[in-house]
Enzyme design. Structure first.
Site, PDB file in Angstrom:
ATOM      1  N   ARG A  87       0.832  -1.202   0.000  1.00 47.28           N
ATOM      2  CA  ARG A  87       0.000   0.000   0.000  1.00 47.28           C
ATOM      3  C   ARG A  87       0.866   1.251   0.000  1.00 47.28           C
ATOM      4  O   ARG A  87       0.769   2.089   0.890  1.00 47.28           O
ATOM      5  CB  ARG A  87      -0.874   0.019   1.264  1.00 47.28           C
ATOM      6  CG  ARG A  87      -2.000  -0.948   1.204  1.00 47.28           C
ATOM      7  CD  ARG A  87      -3.319  -0.202   1.379  1.00 47.28           C
ATOM      8  NE  ARG A  87      -4.277  -0.988   2.099  1.00 47.28           N
ATOM      9  CZ  ARG A  87      -5.045  -0.506   3.049  1.00 47.28           C
ATOM     10  NH1 ARG A  87      -4.951   0.750   3.424  1.00 47.28           N
ATOM     11  NH2 ARG A  87      -5.928  -1.265   3.622  1.00 47.28           N
ATOM     12  N   ARG A 116      -3.017   8.195   1.462  1.00 48.76           N
ATOM     13  CA  ARG A 116      -3.278   9.507   2.079  1.00 48.76           C
ATOM     14  C   ARG A 116      -2.079  10.164   2.743  1.00 48.76           C
ATOM     15  O   ARG A 116      -2.110  11.346   3.043  1.00 48.76           O
ATOM     16  CB  ARG A 116      -4.421   9.365   3.099  1.00 48.76           C
ATOM     17  CG  ARG A 116      -5.774   9.261   2.438  1.00 48.76           C
ATOM     18  CD  ARG A 116      -6.840   8.849   3.424  1.00 48.76           C
ATOM     19  NE  ARG A 116      -6.547   7.525   3.954  1.00 48.76           N
ATOM     20  CZ  ARG A 116      -7.377   6.813   4.710  1.00 48.76           C
ATOM     21  NH1 ARG A 116      -8.545   7.316   5.062  1.00 48.76           N
ATOM     22  NH2 ARG A 116      -7.042   5.618   5.121  1.00 48.76           N
ATOM     23  N   ARG A 164      -7.676  13.305  -4.115  1.00 49.73           N
ATOM     24  CA  ARG A 164      -8.848  12.846  -3.359  1.00 49.73           C
ATOM     25  C   ARG A 164      -9.811  13.971  -3.013  1.00 49.73           C
ATOM     26  O   ARG A 164     -10.953  13.713  -2.641  1.00 49.73           O
ATOM     27  CB  ARG A 164      -8.386  12.106  -2.090  1.00 49.73           C
ATOM     28  CG  ARG A 164      -7.905  10.690  -2.354  1.00 49.73           C
ATOM     29  CD  ARG A 164      -9.053   9.703  -2.588  1.00 49.73           C
ATOM     30  NE  ARG A 164      -9.616   9.213  -1.333  1.00 49.73           N
ATOM     31  CZ  ARG A 164     -10.817   9.528  -0.873  1.00 49.73           C
ATOM     32  NH1 ARG A 164     -11.588  10.361  -1.551  1.00 49.73           N
ATOM     33  NH2 ARG A 164     -11.253   9.022   0.263  1.00 49.73           N
ATOM     34  N   ASP A 169      -8.238  -1.569  -5.645  1.00 48.08           N
ATOM     35  CA  ASP A 169      -8.577  -2.015  -4.292  1.00 48.08           C
ATOM     36  C   ASP A 169      -8.994  -3.468  -4.312  1.00 48.08           C
ATOM     37  O   ASP A 169      -9.579  -3.953  -5.282  1.00 48.08           O
ATOM     38  CB  ASP A 169      -9.672  -1.166  -3.645  1.00 48.08           C
ATOM     39  CG  ASP A 169      -9.724  -1.428  -2.148  1.00 48.08           C
ATOM     40  OD1 ASP A 169      -8.880  -0.870  -1.429  1.00 48.08           O
ATOM     41  OD2 ASP A 169     -10.546  -2.258  -1.719  1.00 48.08           O
ATOM     42  N   TYR A 183     -14.855  -9.653   4.110  1.00 47.39           N
ATOM     43  CA  TYR A 183     -15.516  -8.353   3.875  1.00 47.39           C
ATOM     44  C   TYR A 183     -16.953  -8.548   3.409  1.00 47.39           C
ATOM     45  O   TYR A 183     -17.869  -7.862   3.868  1.00 47.39           O
ATOM     46  CB  TYR A 183     -14.749  -7.521   2.843  1.00 47.39           C
ATOM     47  CG  TYR A 183     -13.515  -6.882   3.436  1.00 47.39           C
ATOM     48  CD1 TYR A 183     -13.631  -5.776   4.268  1.00 47.39           C
ATOM     49  CD2 TYR A 183     -12.256  -7.392   3.192  1.00 47.39           C
ATOM     50  CE1 TYR A 183     -12.513  -5.190   4.831  1.00 47.39           C
ATOM     51  CE2 TYR A 183     -11.125  -6.810   3.748  1.00 47.39           C
ATOM     52  CZ  TYR A 183     -11.261  -5.714   4.568  1.00 47.39           C
ATOM     53  OH  TYR A 183     -10.160  -5.146   5.130  1.00 47.39           O
TER      54      TYR A 183
HETATM   55  O1  CP3 Z   1      -0.011   0.198  -2.733  1.00 51.35           O
HETATM   56  C1  CP3 Z   1      -0.745   0.741  -3.547  1.00 51.35           C
HETATM   57  O2  CP3 Z   1      -0.415   1.811  -4.078  1.00 51.35           O
HETATM   58  C2  CP3 Z   1      -2.023   0.072  -3.962  1.00 51.35           C
HETATM   59  C3  CP3 Z   1      -3.119   0.479  -3.196  1.00 51.35           C
HETATM   60  C4  CP3 Z   1      -4.048  -0.481  -2.483  1.00 51.35           C
HETATM   61  C5  CP3 Z   1      -5.304  -0.034  -2.027  1.00 51.35           C
HETATM   62  N1  CP3 Z   1      -5.958  -1.083  -1.473  1.00 51.35           N
HETATM   63  C6  CP3 Z   1      -5.851   1.325  -2.190  1.00 51.35           C
HETATM   64  C7  CP3 Z   1      -6.577   1.881  -1.024  1.00 51.35           C
HETATM   65  C8  CP3 Z   1      -3.926  -1.830  -2.154  1.00 51.35           C
HETATM   66  C9  CP3 Z   1      -2.769  -2.776  -2.388  1.00 51.35           C
HETATM   67  C10 CP3 Z   1      -5.151  -2.198  -1.499  1.00 51.35           C
HETATM   68  C11 CP3 Z   1      -5.456  -3.559  -1.027  1.00 51.35           C
HETATM   69  C12 CP3 Z   1      -6.445  -3.708   0.034  1.00 51.35           C
HETATM   70  N2  CP3 Z   1      -7.648  -3.065   0.173  1.00 51.35           N
HETATM   71  C13 CP3 Z   1      -6.335  -4.646   1.076  1.00 51.35           C
HETATM   72  C14 CP3 Z   1      -5.213  -5.628   1.243  1.00 51.35           C
HETATM   73  C15 CP3 Z   1      -4.021  -4.934   1.786  1.00 51.35           C
HETATM   74  C16 CP3 Z   1      -3.976  -4.861   3.285  1.00 51.35           C
HETATM   75  O3  CP3 Z   1      -3.762  -3.750   3.768  1.00 51.35           O
HETATM   76  O4  CP3 Z   1      -4.094  -5.873   3.938  1.00 51.35           O
HETATM   77  C17 CP3 Z   1      -7.482  -4.520   1.873  1.00 51.35           C
HETATM   78  C18 CP3 Z   1      -7.773  -5.288   3.128  1.00 51.35           C
HETATM   79  C19 CP3 Z   1      -8.312  -3.526   1.287  1.00 51.35           C
HETATM   80  C20 CP3 Z   1      -9.654  -3.063   1.728  1.00 51.35           C
HETATM   81  C21 CP3 Z   1      -9.615  -1.643   2.124  1.00 51.35           C
HETATM   82  N3  CP3 Z   1      -9.474  -0.584   1.252  1.00 51.35           N
HETATM   83  C22 CP3 Z   1      -9.725  -1.102   3.419  1.00 51.35           C
HETATM   84  C23 CP3 Z   1      -9.853  -1.911   4.676  1.00 51.35           C
HETATM   85  C24 CP3 Z   1      -9.673   0.290   3.307  1.00 51.35           C
HETATM   86  C25 CP3 Z   1      -9.874   1.338   4.382  1.00 51.35           C
HETATM   87  C26 CP3 Z   1      -8.591   1.607   5.045  1.00 51.35           C
HETATM   88  C27 CP3 Z   1      -8.464   3.055   5.454  1.00 51.35           C
HETATM   89  O5  CP3 Z   1      -7.320   3.405   5.743  1.00 51.35           O
HETATM   90  O6  CP3 Z   1      -9.438   3.788   5.461  1.00 51.35           O
HETATM   91  C28 CP3 Z   1      -9.473   0.597   1.959  1.00 51.35           C
HETATM   92  C29 CP3 Z   1      -9.329   1.938   1.396  1.00 51.35           C
HETATM   93  C30 CP3 Z   1      -8.124   2.152   0.566  1.00 51.35           C
HETATM   94  N4  CP3 Z   1      -7.705   1.344  -0.441  1.00 51.35           N
HETATM   95  C31 CP3 Z   1      -7.251   3.258   0.669  1.00 51.35           C
HETATM   96  C32 CP3 Z   1      -6.278   3.099  -0.343  1.00 51.35           C
HETATM   97  C33 CP3 Z   1      -5.130   4.014  -0.686  1.00 51.35           C
HETATM   98  C34 CP3 Z   1      -7.426   4.402   1.673  1.00 51.35           C
HETATM   99  C35 CP3 Z   1      -7.264   5.743   1.084  1.00 51.35           C
HETATM  100  C36 CP3 Z   1      -8.464   6.554   0.747  1.00 51.35           C
HETATM  101  O7  CP3 Z   1      -9.537   6.488   1.394  1.00 51.35           O
HETATM  102  O8  CP3 Z   1      -8.305   7.347  -0.187  1.00 51.35           O
END
Ligand code: CP3
Length: 321
Positions: free
Chosen positions: A2, A6, A15, A51, A128
């Protein structure tokens, strides 16, 4: 791990005008965000900006991201019938925008660094879909899994087939490695992992065996599952910071590569502290080939970007023998 998000000012600017899902579904925007960490951090690989939850929508499971709360699934799957009702999809149609992003990123990168694609493993994706969002104890997921094992296996097997196809499509579109995230599987013990998860995750890795690209298999809290995850598959097994890297590698087996495992929260502290943490990780890897230095899980929004830049520079100049 990731690496976009943010904590970067240039991501926050985008965003202000676009939701997370808009960015994921617009190839031009997803391409731009994929490249932000490559430019800013000088990391050794780009990670496709997407995502884990995107495949839920074409399965018929609607969701959104709620500011400050994370993912929210509209109608979580709670019964045997719900599990049977998911839809199959063709990733080249339903998720064509992701494949388009891969092509655009590759055109822009022009070989500078490789691009890593990814998808969720059946257990984590199911958690999820079933919980409806974040969960502390995965009560609904486990209740369905233990209570209706046959329905669980049929469901997880279908998800595995769809995810394998989706990853295959990402490889065809041009990613040079794929990572399978089983982020929350550490909630299970080894016996339950073997019974309820391993056959389905294995199906994904078996399907990708002849794909010609390396596969990475990642989870958190998996100290007691590393051997089982290795058996499910993955050329590289990821480990988080809860287990020392050398012990994790012993459990995985030295014939496989390992990725990890600095605690991402260390980056919130002072440089001497996180660089000492990086030293410890690198010392435990012992200069052996097959270690990919990485954080043990996703970077946190409060992380100072200059700390991440310093870490990358530090690891790049670390003497390997
Ligand atoms: O590394 C990268 O540049 C790729 C980005 C990436 C995102 N999601 C974008 C994202 C990757 C690799 C993921 C995978 C993902 N998404 C996972 C597996 C990775 C891990 O951390 O175990 C999971 C469980 C998710 C589901 C998910 N997406 C959650 C639980 C959340 C909320 C987390 C939060 O911090 O609010 C997201 C949102 C998300 N996906 C963000 C990003 C950059 C948060 C940023 C935003 O809201 O703009």
């Amino acid at each position: 791990m990731r690496q976009a998000g943010r904590y970067m000012a240039e991501y926050r600017v985008l965003r202000e005008h676009h939701s997370l899902l808009d960015i994921c579904r617009t190839p031009e925007l997803a391409t731009e965000v994929t490249l932000q960490p490559v430019r800013r951090l000088n990391v050794d690989a780009a990670i496709l900006f997407s995502d884990l939850l995107l495949p839920l929508d074409p399965m018929g499971i609607r969701f959104d991201f709620v500011r400050g709360e994370g993912p929210a699934i509209e109608n979580p799957l709670r019964t045997e019938d719900d599990l049977a009702r998911i839809r199959d999809f063709e990733p080249r149609e339903a998720l064509g925008h992701v494949l388009e992003t891969i092509q655009q990123v590759q055109q822009t990168l022009n070989g500078r660094v490789p691009l890593i694609g990814f998808a969720g493993a059946p257990f984590t994706l199911a958690s999820y879909a079933i919980e409806g969002g974040h969960s502390a104890n995965f009560a609904h997921t486990k209740s369905l899994m233990y209570g209706h094992p046959q329905a669980w296996h049929r469901f997880a097997d279908r998800v595995a087939g769809l995810i394998a196809d989706y990853l295959q499509a990402q490889i065809e579109a041009g990613v040079q490695a794929v990572q399978v995230f089983d982020s929350w599987v550490g909630t299970l013990n080894a016996a339950d992992y073997r019974e309820f998860v391993q056959p389905h995750s294995r199906r994904i890795f078996d399907a990708l065996k002849d794909s010609g690209v390396p596969t990475i298999h990642f989870g958190t809290g998996t100290g007691e599952l590393l051997h089982e995850m290795r058996e499910a598959g993955g050329d590289v097994i990821g480990a988080d910071w809860r287990i020392p890297l050398d012990e994790a590698w012993e459990r995985i087996g030295l014939d496989r590569a390992i990725q990890g495992n600095l605690d991402p929260t260390l980056l919130l502290g002072p440089p001497d502290r996180f660089l000492a943490g990086a030293d410890a990780v690198l010392a435990k890897a012992g200069g052996r080939p097959g270690h990919i230095f990485n954080l043990g899980h996703g970077i946190l929004p409060m992380t100072p970007v200059d700390h991440v830049q310093l870490l990358v520079r530090y690891v790049h100049q670390y003497p390997l023998n």
